[in-house]
Design a protein around this motif. Structure first.
Motif, PDB file in Angstrom:
ATOM      1  N   LYS A   7       0.812  -1.223   0.000  1.00  0.00           N
ATOM      2  CA  LYS A   7       0.000   0.000   0.000  1.00  0.00           C
ATOM      3  C   LYS A   7       0.843   1.270   0.000  1.00  0.00           C
ATOM      4  CE  LYS A   7      -2.475  -1.027   3.575  1.00  0.00           C
ATOM      5  NZ  LYS A   7      -3.489  -0.988   4.649  1.00  0.00           N
ATOM      6  N   GLU A   8       1.994   1.220   0.619  1.00  0.00           N
ATOM      7  CA  GLU A   8       2.853   2.405   0.685  1.00  0.00           C
ATOM      8  C   GLU A   8       3.457   2.747  -0.679  1.00  0.00           C
ATOM      9  OE1 GLU A   8       3.033   4.265   3.470  1.00  0.00           O
ATOM     10  OE2 GLU A   8       1.597   2.818   4.278  1.00  0.00           O
ATOM     11  N   SER A   9       3.742   1.739  -1.475  1.00  0.00           N
ATOM     12  CA  SER A   9       4.384   1.946  -2.780  1.00  0.00           C
ATOM     13  C   SER A   9       3.393   2.141  -3.923  1.00  0.00           C
ATOM     14  CB  SER A   9       5.290   0.769  -3.117  1.00  0.00           C
ATOM     15  OG  SER A   9       6.270   0.597  -2.132  1.00  0.00           O
ATOM     16  N   CYS A  10       2.168   1.654  -3.758  1.00  0.00           N
ATOM     17  CA  CYS A  10       1.158   1.736  -4.814  1.00  0.00           C
ATOM     18  C   CYS A  10       0.855   3.200  -5.136  1.00  0.00           C
ATOM     19  CB  CYS A  10      -0.117   1.012  -4.361  1.00  0.00           C
ATOM     20  SG  CYS A  10      -1.465   1.058  -5.552  1.00  0.00           S
ATOM     21  N   ILE A  11       0.842   3.512  -6.432  1.00  0.00           N
ATOM     22  CA  ILE A  11       0.559   4.887  -6.850  1.00  0.00           C
ATOM     23  C   ILE A  11      -0.887   5.047  -7.330  1.00  0.00           C
ATOM     24  CG2 ILE A  11       2.961   5.433  -7.379  1.00  0.00           C
ATOM     25  CD1 ILE A  11       2.246   4.977 -10.384  1.00  0.00           C
ATOM     26  N   GLY A  12      -1.667   3.976  -7.282  1.00  0.00           N
ATOM     27  CA  GLY A  12      -3.073   4.047  -7.648  1.00  0.00           C
ATOM     28  C   GLY A  12      -3.353   4.165  -9.127  1.00  0.00           C
ATOM     29  N   CYS A  13      -2.443   3.715  -9.958  1.00  0.00           N
ATOM     30  CA  CYS A  13      -2.625   3.860 -11.409  1.00  0.00           C
ATOM     31  C   CYS A  13      -3.649   2.887 -11.978  1.00  0.00           C
ATOM     32  CB  CYS A  13      -1.292   3.703 -12.129  1.00  0.00           C
ATOM     33  SG  CYS A  13      -0.637   2.020 -12.102  1.00  0.00           S
ATOM     34  N   GLY A  14      -3.832   1.740 -11.322  1.00  0.00           N
ATOM     35  CA  GLY A  14      -4.804   0.756 -11.780  1.00  0.00           C
ATOM     36  C   GLY A  14      -4.348  -0.142 -12.902  1.00  0.00           C
ATOM     37  N   ALA A  15      -3.075  -0.122 -13.257  1.00  0.00           N
ATOM     38  CA  ALA A  15      -2.578  -0.946 -14.360  1.00  0.00           C
ATOM     39  C   ALA A  15      -2.735  -2.444 -14.087  1.00  0.00           C
ATOM     40  CB  ALA A  15      -1.113  -0.623 -14.640  1.00  0.00           C
ATOM     41  N   CYS A  16      -2.756  -2.811 -12.839  1.00  0.00           N
ATOM     42  CA  CYS A  16      -2.864  -4.221 -12.461  1.00  0.00           C
ATOM     43  C   CYS A  16      -4.272  -4.782 -12.613  1.00  0.00           C
ATOM     44  CB  CYS A  16      -2.404  -4.408 -11.015  1.00  0.00           C
ATOM     45  SG  CYS A  16      -3.322  -3.392  -9.827  1.00  0.00           S
ATOM     46  N   GLU A  17      -5.248  -3.965 -12.365  1.00  0.00           N
ATOM     47  CA  GLU A  17      -6.638  -4.441 -12.291  1.00  0.00           C
ATOM     48  C   GLU A  17      -7.167  -5.072 -13.577  1.00  0.00           C
ATOM     49  OE1 GLU A  17     -10.814  -2.937 -10.339  1.00  0.00           O
ATOM     50  OE2 GLU A  17      -9.107  -1.589 -10.345  1.00  0.00           O
ATOM     51  N   PRO A  18      -7.038  -4.437 -14.741  1.00  0.00           N
ATOM     52  CA  PRO A  18      -7.632  -5.030 -15.949  1.00  0.00           C
ATOM     53  C   PRO A  18      -6.919  -6.279 -16.467  1.00  0.00           C
ATOM     54  CG  PRO A  18      -6.512  -2.983 -16.507  1.00  0.00           C
ATOM     55  CD  PRO A  18      -6.497  -3.109 -15.010  1.00  0.00           C
ATOM     56  N   VAL A  19      -5.700  -6.537 -16.033  1.00  0.00           N
ATOM     57  CA  VAL A  19      -4.980  -7.712 -16.529  1.00  0.00           C
ATOM     58  C   VAL A  19      -5.205  -8.953 -15.672  1.00  0.00           C
ATOM     59  CG1 VAL A  19      -3.202  -6.337 -17.669  1.00  0.00           C
ATOM     60  CG2 VAL A  19      -2.821  -7.151 -15.342  1.00  0.00           C
ATOM     61  N   CYS A  20      -5.890  -8.808 -14.551  1.00  0.00           N
ATOM     62  CA  CYS A  20      -6.147  -9.953 -13.681  1.00  0.00           C
ATOM     63  C   CYS A  20      -7.227 -10.843 -14.304  1.00  0.00           C
ATOM     64  CB  CYS A  20      -6.594  -9.477 -12.294  1.00  0.00           C
ATOM     65  SG  CYS A  20      -6.966 -10.849 -11.184  1.00  0.00           S
ATOM     66  N   PRO A  21      -6.889 -12.104 -14.611  1.00  0.00           N
ATOM     67  CA  PRO A  21      -7.858 -12.976 -15.275  1.00  0.00           C
ATOM     68  C   PRO A  21      -9.010 -13.427 -14.379  1.00  0.00           C
ATOM     69  CG  PRO A  21      -5.861 -14.191 -14.790  1.00  0.00           C
ATOM     70  CD  PRO A  21      -5.593 -12.742 -14.447  1.00  0.00           C
ATOM     71  N   ILE A  25      -8.594  -8.100  -8.022  1.00  0.00           N
ATOM     72  CA  ILE A  25      -8.001  -6.836  -7.599  1.00  0.00           C
ATOM     73  C   ILE A  25      -9.099  -5.782  -7.562  1.00  0.00           C
ATOM     74  CG2 ILE A  25      -6.281  -5.059  -8.099  1.00  0.00           C
ATOM     75  CD1 ILE A  25      -4.713  -7.242  -9.629  1.00  0.00           C
ATOM     76  N   SER A  26      -9.171  -5.074  -6.455  1.00  0.00           N
ATOM     77  CA  SER A  26     -10.194  -4.042  -6.322  1.00  0.00           C
ATOM     78  C   SER A  26      -9.585  -2.758  -5.782  1.00  0.00           C
ATOM     79  CB  SER A  26     -11.317  -4.513  -5.398  1.00  0.00           C
ATOM     80  OG  SER A  26     -10.802  -4.843  -4.125  1.00  0.00           O
ATOM     81  N   GLU A  27     -10.305  -1.670  -6.027  1.00  0.00           N
ATOM     82  CA  GLU A  27      -9.844  -0.365  -5.562  1.00  0.00           C
ATOM     83  C   GLU A  27     -10.255  -0.177  -4.106  1.00  0.00           C
ATOM     84  OE1 GLU A  27     -10.704   4.299  -6.565  1.00  0.00           O
ATOM     85  OE2 GLU A  27     -10.891   2.837  -8.181  1.00  0.00           O
ATOM     86  N   VAL A  28      -9.327   0.351  -3.334  1.00  0.00           N
ATOM     87  CA  VAL A  28      -9.612   0.711  -1.949  1.00  0.00           C
ATOM     88  C   VAL A  28      -9.367   2.206  -1.808  1.00  0.00           C
ATOM     89  CG1 VAL A  28      -9.248  -1.570  -0.943  1.00  0.00           C
ATOM     90  CG2 VAL A  28      -7.300  -0.075  -1.233  1.00  0.00           C
ATOM     91  N   GLU A  29      -9.177   2.702  -0.632  1.00  0.00           N
ATOM     92  CA  GLU A  29      -9.016   4.145  -0.427  1.00  0.00           C
ATOM     93  C   GLU A  29      -7.848   4.748  -1.199  1.00  0.00           C
ATOM     94  OE1 GLU A  29      -6.627   4.590   3.654  1.00  0.00           O
ATOM     95  OE2 GLU A  29      -8.484   3.454   3.856  1.00  0.00           O
ATOM     96  N   ASP A  30      -7.985   6.002  -1.560  1.00  0.00           N
ATOM     97  CA  ASP A  30      -6.955   6.773  -2.267  1.00  0.00           C
ATOM     98  C   ASP A  30      -6.556   6.170  -3.611  1.00  0.00           C
ATOM     99  OD1 ASP A  30      -6.896   8.543  -0.105  1.00  0.00           O
ATOM    100  OD2 ASP A  30      -5.298   7.431   0.886  1.00  0.00           O
ATOM    101  N   ASN A  31      -7.483   5.512  -4.316  1.00  0.00           N
ATOM    102  CA  ASN A  31      -7.225   4.881  -5.624  1.00  0.00           C
ATOM    103  C   ASN A  31      -6.241   3.728  -5.563  1.00  0.00           C
ATOM    104  OD1 ASN A  31      -9.006   6.434  -7.072  1.00  0.00           O
ATOM    105  ND2 ASN A  31      -7.474   7.932  -7.669  1.00  0.00           N
ATOM    106  N   LYS A  32      -5.831   3.316  -4.406  1.00  0.00           N
ATOM    107  CA  LYS A  32      -4.888   2.204  -4.277  1.00  0.00           C
ATOM    108  C   LYS A  32      -5.654   0.902  -4.494  1.00  0.00           C
ATOM    109  CE  LYS A  32      -1.680   4.948  -1.975  1.00  0.00           C
ATOM    110  NZ  LYS A  32      -0.394   4.954  -1.429  1.00  0.00           N
TER     111      LYS A  32
END
Length: 58
Positions: A7-21, A25-32
């Motif tokens: 969580k400390e390193s995540c920048i909230g870009c969301g690049a991971c979410e659409p590639v998960c088959p 992966i879900s969004e939590v606070e602060d777009n993380k």
């Protein structure tokens, strides 16, 4: 095994979410993002798409 997002390193870009088959992966606070470790199939797609390398195998 599964993957976890630092969580400390995540920048909230969301690049991971659409590639998960399995859509574990879900969004939590602060777009993380958070990975549901019980649903993760350990494919590594999220980790290889993260621009800041904040996703690691646990």
């Amino acid at each position: 095994m599964s993957y976890r997002i630092d969580k400390e390193s995540c920048i909230g870009c969301g690049a991971c979410e659409p590639v998960c088959p399995v859509s574990c992966i879900s969004e939590v606070e602060d777009n993380k993002r958070k990975i549901d470790e019980s649903a993760c199939i350990d494919c590594g797609a999220c980790s290889s798409n993260c621009p800041v390398s904040c996703i690691s195998q646990v």
